[in-house]
Design a protein around this motif. Structure first.
Motif, PDB file in Angstrom:
ATOM      1  N   UNK A 206       0.525  28.010  -8.406  1.00 58.29           N
ATOM      2  CA  UNK A 206       0.339  28.637  -9.823  1.00 58.29           C
ATOM      3  C   UNK A 206       1.297  28.259 -10.935  1.00 58.29           C
ATOM      4  N   UNK A 207       2.693  28.327 -10.270  1.00 55.94           N
ATOM      5  CA  UNK A 207       3.809  27.813 -11.237  1.00 55.94           C
ATOM      6  C   UNK A 207       3.772  26.237 -11.700  1.00 55.94           C
ATOM      7  N   UNK A 208       3.239  25.539 -10.937  1.00 53.45           N
ATOM      8  CA  UNK A 208       3.018  24.090 -11.104  1.00 53.45           C
ATOM      9  C   UNK A 208       1.956  23.904 -12.307  1.00 53.45           C
ATOM     10  N   UNK A 209       1.049  24.579 -12.204  1.00 52.65           N
ATOM     11  CA  UNK A 209      -0.074  24.481 -13.224  1.00 52.65           C
ATOM     12  C   UNK A 209       0.324  25.103 -14.460  1.00 52.65           C
ATOM     13  N   UNK A 210       1.085  25.949 -14.572  1.00 52.17           N
ATOM     14  CA  UNK A 210       1.621  26.526 -15.839  1.00 52.17           C
ATOM     15  C   UNK A 210       2.668  25.587 -16.405  1.00 52.17           C
ATOM     16  N   UNK A 211       3.735  25.069 -15.642  1.00 57.09           N
ATOM     17  CA  UNK A 211       4.639  24.012 -16.181  1.00 57.09           C
ATOM     18  C   UNK A 211       4.064  22.881 -16.592  1.00 57.09           C
ATOM     19  N   UNK A 212       2.905  22.351 -15.813  1.00 54.18           N
ATOM     20  CA  UNK A 212       2.275  21.249 -16.210  1.00 54.18           C
ATOM     21  C   UNK A 212       1.549  21.302 -17.481  1.00 54.18           C
ATOM     22  N   UNK A 213       0.880  22.462 -17.682  1.00 55.61           N
ATOM     23  CA  UNK A 213       0.341  22.791 -19.056  1.00 55.61           C
ATOM     24  C   UNK A 213       1.084  22.751 -20.278  1.00 55.61           C
ATOM     25  N   UNK A 214       2.666  23.154 -19.981  1.00 58.22           N
ATOM     26  CA  UNK A 214       3.543  23.154 -20.850  1.00 58.22           C
ATOM     27  C   UNK A 214       3.907  22.025 -21.148  1.00 58.22           C
ATOM     28  N   UNK A 215       4.389  21.130 -20.164  1.00 59.77           N
ATOM     29  CA  UNK A 215       4.955  19.988 -20.289  1.00 59.77           C
ATOM     30  C   UNK A 215       4.101  18.796 -20.921  1.00 59.77           C
ATOM     31  N   UNK A 216       2.692  18.985 -20.765  1.00 56.70           N
ATOM     32  CA  UNK A 216       1.991  17.988 -21.044  1.00 56.70           C
ATOM     33  C   UNK A 216       0.956  18.251 -22.123  1.00 56.70           C
ATOM     34  N   UNK A 217       1.072  19.475 -22.586  1.00 56.53           N
ATOM     35  CA  UNK A 217       0.245  19.783 -23.896  1.00 56.53           C
ATOM     36  C   UNK A 217      -1.091  19.599 -23.637  1.00 56.53           C
ATOM     37  N   UNK A 218      -1.612  20.203 -22.508  1.00 52.54           N
ATOM     38  CA  UNK A 218      -2.876  20.342 -22.130  1.00 52.54           C
ATOM     39  C   UNK A 218      -3.033  21.480 -21.162  1.00 52.54           C
ATOM     40  N   UNK A 219      -4.302  21.667 -20.903  1.00 46.00           N
ATOM     41  CA  UNK A 219      -4.670  22.724 -19.888  1.00 46.00           C
ATOM     42  C   UNK A 219      -4.914  22.172 -18.527  1.00 46.00           C
ATOM     43  N   UNK A 220      -3.927  22.853 -17.713  1.00 43.55           N
ATOM     44  CA  UNK A 220      -4.075  22.672 -16.198  1.00 43.55           C
ATOM     45  C   UNK A 220      -4.497  23.894 -15.515  1.00 43.55           C
ATOM     46  N   UNK A 221      -5.316  23.839 -14.708  1.00 42.52           N
ATOM     47  CA  UNK A 221      -5.704  25.210 -14.100  1.00 42.52           C
ATOM     48  C   UNK A 221      -5.366  25.207 -12.567  1.00 42.52           C
ATOM     49  N   UNK A 222      -5.088  26.179 -11.830  1.00 42.95           N
ATOM     50  CA  UNK A 222      -4.834  26.046 -10.516  1.00 42.95           C
ATOM     51  C   UNK A 222      -5.718  25.244  -9.579  1.00 42.95           C
ATOM     52  N   UNK A 223      -6.926  25.301  -9.991  1.00 46.66           N
ATOM     53  CA  UNK A 223      -7.805  24.227  -9.307  1.00 46.66           C
ATOM     54  C   UNK A 223      -7.761  22.859  -9.262  1.00 46.66           C
ATOM     55  N   UNK A 224      -6.747  22.363 -10.200  1.00 50.13           N
ATOM     56  CA  UNK A 224      -6.298  21.163 -10.579  1.00 50.13           C
ATOM     57  C   UNK A 224      -5.080  20.606  -9.716  1.00 50.13           C
ATOM     58  N   UNK A 225      -4.524  21.762  -9.031  1.00 52.22           N
ATOM     59  CA  UNK A 225      -3.344  21.505  -8.530  1.00 52.22           C
ATOM     60  C   UNK A 225      -3.482  21.204  -6.836  1.00 52.22           C
ATOM     61  N   UNK A 226      -3.092  20.130  -6.179  1.00 51.79           N
ATOM     62  CA  UNK A 226      -3.194  19.820  -4.874  1.00 51.79           C
ATOM     63  C   UNK A 226      -2.221  20.626  -3.959  1.00 51.79           C
ATOM     64  N   UNK A 227      -2.469  21.276  -2.936  1.00 46.04           N
ATOM     65  CA  UNK A 227      -1.572  22.326  -2.236  1.00 46.04           C
ATOM     66  C   UNK A 227      -1.567  22.077  -0.862  1.00 46.04           C
TER      67      UNK A 227
END
Length: 428
Positions: A206-227
């Motif tokens: 969940x935290x990775x999705x938030x950081x990626x959204x902020x860092x790359x200026x696009x929407x990244x959801x929890x479903x996009x994260x390999x875990x």
């Protein structure tokens, strides 16, 4: 110290847990300083609890209310510390629709419904701040969202879950088994009775999705994260890592390459020379690589009532200042539309441990499997036993899907008795 002359700003706190109690305490004890920093007094409008008849340590019973909707309706700033999706989502949307600013530490909600919340904040012209949602007291959201807004973040590599870092660190430093280290973490309050969210990587994802959204200026959801979690990490894995000058960490990784974005969470081998290798106990650290700024590292306490309350209060002061002065904080930056790719397209490295018969020709047959998939071997370490040998093979960078196919073929090779461990290598 001069007193602010503006009208008080009403603050509502939703959630009476450890962090909520600390937020109330700090709001009360530091009222004068906070008012001077904001430019207007901060007035505690109330604290939402499910049952007002239950005594709450450190909370004045006169502040408690079970009517969350009414509390939100009379607040200028709503601090959501309930956790979970519902009713937190509905209450935040109601607060924003009413023009209130919102401060939340709810990483699961942001990862699942962030776009909806950001759109609601934009529509209402209200602030939505969430520094405490990632890495507790560590200031990482604001630096990525604001300080690096003029730069291009290429990669984020972070230890963002204190529970898993504590468990892995105890396994490394004291030679404990996974089960013993986890039980110790639970006894110390670092892990919940049901530690699944932490040890299986859901919290970090969940935290990775938030950081990626902020860092790359696009929407990244929890479903996009390999875990992947750490429950499969063994004492033998930790010992083998130590012999090779490495430690095992659960890493959240968000990276941009070739016009695409990849986000993943998994245990990885990190060389002892890397700054993340020295992060001990329940601490967090986030390593940011930016085009102009270069390498940056943020380190500190990633959880706990007082540290997290510090991050929450920082956000409260920011949004309250905006209300006092008529300003607004940064809006969601989601203009980019880079494809978010699966992990099998990522380039990484593997360390593969296996047991093989101790006889001539075995290493050649193993090497042929790697070569068949275009995976180059960097190092081989071998330890012989009674009729068997332990091999540890580290690869050069290769596509994840080629590395995974290599391991699958090794498991079916008659020259391999058992593949005992597969870990990715990061930070080199």
């Amino acid at each position: 110290m001069s007193e602010p002359s503006k009208q008080p700003i009403a603050v509502a706190v939703l959630g009476p847990g450890t962090v909520g109690r600390e937020v109330v305490r700090l709001l009360t004890e530091h009222a004068e300083d906070l008012a001077a920093r904001v430019g207007a007094p901060l007035e505690l409008a109330g604290v939402y609890v499910r049952d007002v008849s239950v005594p709450r340590e450190g909370l004045d019973s006169a502040l408690l209310t079970s009517d969350a909707e009414a509390l939100v309706a009379r607040a200028d700033v709503v601090v959501e510390l309930m956790g979970g999706i519902s009713p937190a989502r509905e209450l935040i949307l109601a607060a924003l629709a009413g023009g209130a600013s919102v401060v939340t530490a709810n990483k699961a909600l942001l990862a699942a419904h962030g776009p909806e919340l950001f759109e609601a904040a934009d529509a209402a012209g209200a602030d939505l701040y969430f520094e405490a949602a990632v890495a507790g007291a560590i200031p990482i959201v604001r630096p990525v969202r604001e300080s690096l807004a003029g730069d291009q973040v290429e990669r984020i590599l972070g230890i963002v879950n204190g529970t898993t870092n504590y468990v892995l660190d105890e396994m490394t430093q004291r030679g404990l088994s996974y089960d013993v280290a986890l039980k110790q973490a639970q006894d110390l309050g670092y892990a919940e009775a049901d530690p699944t969210a932490d040890v299986e990587g859901f919290d970090a994802a969940a935290k990775a999705a938030i950081l990626a959204s902020l860092a790359f200026h696009q929407r990244v959801s929890l479903d996009d994260v390999y875990r992947e979690g750490i429950s499969g990490v063994t004492a033998a894995d930790v010992a083998a890592a130590r012999e090779n000058g490495q430690v095992i960490k659960l890493l959240a990784i968000a990276e941009r390459a070739d016009g695409a974005v990849a986000v993943r969470v998994h245990p990885a081998l990190v060389p002892v020379s890397h700054p993340l290798a020295g992060v001990h106990g329940a601490f967090n650290a986030i390593f940011v690589e930016a085009a102009a700024a270069g390498e940056l590292m943020f380190y500190g306490k990633g959880a706990g009532g007082v540290p997290t309350a510090s991050a929450v209060l920082g956000d409260v002061v920011s949004v309250a200042r905006h209300r006092a002065s008529g300003g607004k904080g940064p809006r969601e930056s989601a203009y980019a539309a880079n494809p978010v790719v699966a992990i099998d397209t990522v380039f990484t490295r593997y360390s593969v441990r296996m047991n093989v018969p101790d006889r001539p020709g075995v290493l050649q047959r193993v090497a042929e499997v790697f070569a068949a998939h275009g995976v180059s071997i960097e190092t081989v370490r071998q330890a012989s036993g009674a009729g068997t040998a332990g091999l540890v093979i580290s690869t050069h960078r290769a596509l994840e899907r080629d590395l995974a196919a290599t391991v699958a073929d090794l498991r079916g090779l008659d020259a391999v008795l058992e593949v005992t461990s597969v870990l990715r290598i990061e930070g080199e």
